[in-house]
Design a protein around this motif. Structure first.
Motif, PDB file in Angstrom:
ATOM      1  N   UNK A 271       0.837  -1.368   0.241  1.00 55.29           N
ATOM      2  CA  UNK A 271      -0.038   0.308  -0.119  1.00 55.29           C
ATOM      3  C   UNK A 271       0.993   0.969  -0.167  1.00 55.29           C
ATOM      4  N   UNK A 272       0.058   2.685   0.004  1.00 56.50           N
ATOM      5  CA  UNK A 272       0.682   3.891  -0.250  1.00 56.50           C
ATOM      6  C   UNK A 272       1.889   4.180   1.237  1.00 56.50           C
ATOM      7  N   UNK A 273       1.116   3.497   2.056  1.00 58.61           N
ATOM      8  CA  UNK A 273       2.230   3.789   3.550  1.00 58.61           C
ATOM      9  C   UNK A 273       3.320   2.666   3.747  1.00 58.61           C
ATOM     10  N   UNK A 274       3.856   1.860   2.649  1.00 65.47           N
ATOM     11  CA  UNK A 274       3.884   0.461   3.248  1.00 65.47           C
ATOM     12  C   UNK A 274       5.744   0.870   3.417  1.00 65.47           C
ATOM     13  N   UNK A 275       6.052  -0.379   4.619  1.00 66.97           N
ATOM     14  CA  UNK A 275       7.346   0.421   5.740  1.00 66.97           C
ATOM     15  C   UNK A 275       8.475  -0.948   4.871  1.00 66.97           C
ATOM     16  N   UNK A 276       7.591  -1.524   4.352  1.00 66.19           N
ATOM     17  CA  UNK A 276       8.914  -3.408   4.401  1.00 66.19           C
ATOM     18  C   UNK A 276      10.121  -3.020   3.669  1.00 66.19           C
ATOM     19  N   UNK A 277      10.728  -3.280   4.404  1.00 62.75           N
ATOM     20  CA  UNK A 277      11.992  -3.498   3.346  1.00 62.75           C
ATOM     21  C   UNK A 277      11.975  -4.452   2.223  1.00 62.75           C
ATOM     22  N   UNK A 278      12.706  -4.368   1.367  1.00 61.19           N
ATOM     23  CA  UNK A 278      13.249  -5.435  -0.264  1.00 61.19           C
ATOM     24  C   UNK A 278      12.894  -7.050   0.758  1.00 61.19           C
ATOM     25  N   UNK A 279      13.719  -6.993   1.965  1.00 61.22           N
ATOM     26  CA  UNK A 279      14.112  -7.951   2.127  1.00 61.22           C
ATOM     27  C   UNK A 279      12.788  -8.565   2.788  1.00 61.22           C
ATOM     28  N   UNK A 280      12.054  -8.327   3.417  1.00 56.11           N
ATOM     29  CA  UNK A 280      10.759  -8.257   4.233  1.00 56.11           C
ATOM     30  C   UNK A 280      10.176  -8.668   3.100  1.00 56.11           C
TER      31      UNK A 280
END
Ligand code: XIL
Length: 355
Positions: A271-280
């Motif tokens: 989503x717009x507020x996606x804070x996940x890292x690429x690795x996650x």
């Protein structure tokens, strides 16, 4: 003091070139055994005729997969012309490709709420049912003995699982159960051997929708509908909790029918507020795809109809072209990267299937 010029003169030119290449070359793709040689069941991929003109696509798809699903060209919007005449040029080409390469052909899809074709919509009441029946009979009959199965009805459950979609077919043929039952009866009459599937999506992602699908299957089977296969599209939401996929597959298996993971992809789009890292995100994608592969592998052999990816390379994914805002031009939801190299995700699936 080392004389650099003398040192360089001593290194053969080809060795330097090799060093340069290796310094810029992409990381080596993991070597992985062809999926179809490892899996003890059919492994599928969707296809469009344009991809049959791409030698790289053909080489990779025929190396790893034993079944093709028409991504678009066996749907009503491609087969039915404005005048109601049926055009099988593209679907015949896909069928010919499969026959030439000893691959199974899977027909997708006969009746879909999303394809309320205007020619059908314009039909008078006294012709609608007969033309519905004729369409199914002609399409299924044309590929009798060539298509191993069909998604007879696609996506009957409402988006949130609160009920079942009203659509042209339900409105004109007496309701949800009526249009679905009619389609299966017509398909069975046209091909007594093909496996006939009811196919839907978000069944693992959304337990409410999964439960609604299972209730519909139970109701239709009890009424005698010739449903002989159950399709779960598996466009996975990689943020769902562990166990949801396994639980749904277990419930789905309860009917004792062949199961088709029919459209696997696992989008990394957040989503717009996606804070996940690429690795996650990659870890979540791996965890959910492995859970699906393990749940499918755990089925009795007779219930493992096929495991199909909805696209060969990430660049082939519909997720990149979606016009409904849910797409992402950089998404990487599939098993092979844009260049057709096997991704670590493929190696994980191969490991589960026994490679
Ligand atoms: C999609 C195709 O991938 C696109 O190329 C096409 O433009 C629209 O349909 N569920 C289905 C598939 O059952 O038929 C859809 O395929 C994806 C969602």
């Amino acid at each position: 003091m080392i004389d650099r010029r003398a040192l360089l003169a001593a290194v053969p030119a080809f060795a330097l070139a090799a060093c340069e290449r290796s310094a810029t070359a992409a990381p080596p793709a993991p070597t992985v055994r062809p999926l179809k040689t490892v899996a003890p069941f059919a492994v599928g991929v969707c296809a469009k005729t344009g991809q049959l003109n791409d030698p790289a696509w053909v080489e990779l798809a025929t190396m790893h997969f034993s079944q093709l699903t028409a991504e678009w060209e066996m749907k009503m919007e491609r087969i039915v012309g404005d005048d109601g005449r049926l055009d099988f040029a593209a679907s015949d080409r896909l069928a010919g490709f499969c026959e030439a390469r000893g691959m199974r052909l899977f027909g997708h899809t006969l009746i879909w709420y999303a394809q309320a074709h205007p020619w059908f919509a314009a039909l008078p009441a006294d012709r609608f049912a007969a033309e519905y029946d004729r369409y199914i009979a002609e399409v299924v009959g044309r590929y009798r003995g060539r298509a191993v199965g069909w998604d007879v009805v696609n996506e009957p459950v409402s988006e949130d699982g609160s009920g079942y979609r009203d659509c042209l077919w339900s409105e004109r043929l007496g309701g949800v159960d009526a249009y679905i039952r009619r389609a299966f009866d017509q398909a069975r009459e046209a091909d007594g051997e093909a496996v006939l599937f009811l196919n839907d999506y978000n069944l693992e992602n959304n337990p409410t929708k999964g439960a609604a699908y299972l209730r519909l299957v139970e109701r239709l089977l009890k009424a005698g509908a010739p449903i002989t296969g159950l399709g779960t599209q598996s466009h996975l939401d990689i943020e769902i909790p562990e166990g949801r996929i396994t639980a749904f597959m277990r419930d789905l298996a309860g009917f004792g029918l062949p199961i088709h993971v029919s459209e696997l992809d696992a989008s990394l789009k957040g989503g717009r507020l996606d804070t996940r890292s690429e690795a996650r995100k990659l870890a979540q994608q791996k965890d959910r795809v492995v859970e699906l592969a393990e749940a499918f592998m755990a089925l009795p052999a007779a219930q493992r109809f096929a495991f199909t990816a909805w696209g060969l390379r990430d660049s082939d994914s519909w997720m990149r072209q979606r016009q409904d805002g849910a797409g992402d031009p950089d998404d990487r939801p599939l098993l092979f990267d844009d260049a057709g190299r096997p991704k670590p995700l493929l190696a994980e699936v191969v490991k589960v299937f026994g490679g």
